[in-house]
Design a protein around this motif. Sequence first.
Motif, mmCIF file in Angstrom:
data_model
loop_
_atom_site.group_PDB
_atom_site.id
_atom_site.type_symbol
_atom_site.label_atom_id
_atom_site.label_comp_id
_atom_site.label_asym_id
_atom_site.label_seq_id
_atom_site.Cartn_x
_atom_site.Cartn_y
_atom_site.Cartn_z
ATOM 1 N N THR A 97 -2.060 5.413 1.299
ATOM 2 C CA THR A 97 -0.643 5.702 1.495
ATOM 3 C C THR A 97 0.203 4.482 1.156
ATOM 4 O OG1 THR A 97 -1.183 7.276 3.262
ATOM 5 C CG2 THR A 97 1.081 6.461 3.178
ATOM 6 N N TRP A 98 -0.216 3.319 1.637
ATOM 7 C CA TRP A 98 0.500 2.077 1.341
ATOM 8 C C TRP A 98 0.461 1.782 -0.158
ATOM 9 C CZ3 TRP A 98 4.135 -1.075 2.052
ATOM 10 C CH2 TRP A 98 4.104 -2.388 1.589
ATOM 11 N N ASN A 99 -0.680 1.997 -0.785
ATOM 12 C CA ASN A 99 -0.816 1.770 -2.215
ATOM 13 C C ASN A 99 0.153 2.654 -3.001
ATOM 14 O OD1 ASN A 99 -2.657 0.559 -4.461
ATOM 15 N ND2 ASN A 99 -2.541 2.729 -4.957
ATOM 16 N N ASP A 100 0.263 3.928 -2.594
ATOM 17 C CA ASP A 100 1.150 4.848 -3.308
ATOM 18 C C ASP A 100 2.620 4.526 -3.061
ATOM 19 O OD1 ASP A 100 -1.145 6.015 -4.153
ATOM 20 O OD2 ASP A 100 -0.677 8.034 -3.447
ATOM 21 N N ILE A 101 2.931 4.012 -1.870
ATOM 22 C CA ILE A 101 4.302 3.589 -1.597
ATOM 23 C C ILE A 101 4.676 2.440 -2.531
ATOM 24 C CG2 ILE A 101 5.777 2.424 0.097
ATOM 25 C CD1 ILE A 101 4.323 4.077 2.265
#
Length: 316
Positions: free
Chosen positions: A90-94
């Motif tokens: 999720t952090w990577n996609d943000i």
Amino acid sequence: MSKTPPSPAARDRRVADSIPRTFVDRAPEGLRPYLRLARYDRPIGFWLLLLPCWMGMGLAGAETGLGWNSLWFAALFAIGAVAMRGAGCTWNDIADRDLDARVARTADRPLAAGTISLKQALAFLIAQCLVGALVLVFLPLQAALIALGALALVAAYPFMKRITWWPQVWLGLTFNWGVLVGFAALGGTDWIAALLLYAACAFWTLGYDTIYACQDMEDDALVGVKSSARALGGLIQPGVILFYVITLLLAALAALQTGTGLLFAPVFAGFAVHLVWQATRLDPSDGARCLALFKSNREAGLILTAALVLGALAPI
């Protein structure tokens, strides 16, 4: 007249790792973007985060023995791996939402495709981190403190592909931190052995994620994203062979350091054969094969985990 963009089905046929057809596609429509954001449709990542935790436990078990409490910690690590891998994705996609929209394989990710908002993604990230924090409560203090040390690695990872040609090295350090956590959870004391296994797993990740990065080399070049596959160029296969040889040497040294039992050796030989098979089958121009080889590292990791656990159960 503007050209109609390809449908998701058409992209699926063109890109080997687009949107797999899994239980996520049958989930309630409102949940699907969240499940995809956390990669529940691609469980290989959960395994690759979990298995190093179990490996660390197996290595420590050669010193401390393995008991029923080992099963409790193994279950905790499974819950933590699912939560934190989801949080990491999720952090990577943000962080990568703009880049993802420009790469064929990642253009259908929820944030890049606009099926979920940034605010919703941030709320989901916090919820997953809370689950991970709950797991820490049940770990011994030393293991919990070591686990917290991974947060800086996780936070920095999405930006590594922008500043270094070797983001896979950073991924190796991040994804395999569980070796140290699992080792501490069972009270292991030979930290030289633990660090040797951690380094072995980091090189293993460098190898398998270089294979994975072969799928994106053309798109990465267009958008300016760096990777070990692009850095190696025409030497990808020799590079992966070298990374895997170092993996095997360091893992064997870790086992010798702790006096792992004789049952370790024949199973470890199976791990070596698996890595050799991957390296010899590698064709960087064949995206589908690269994806299949990458996914086969679940089996590779299970074999190494079994070798360490069996070595602990049958000490010399």
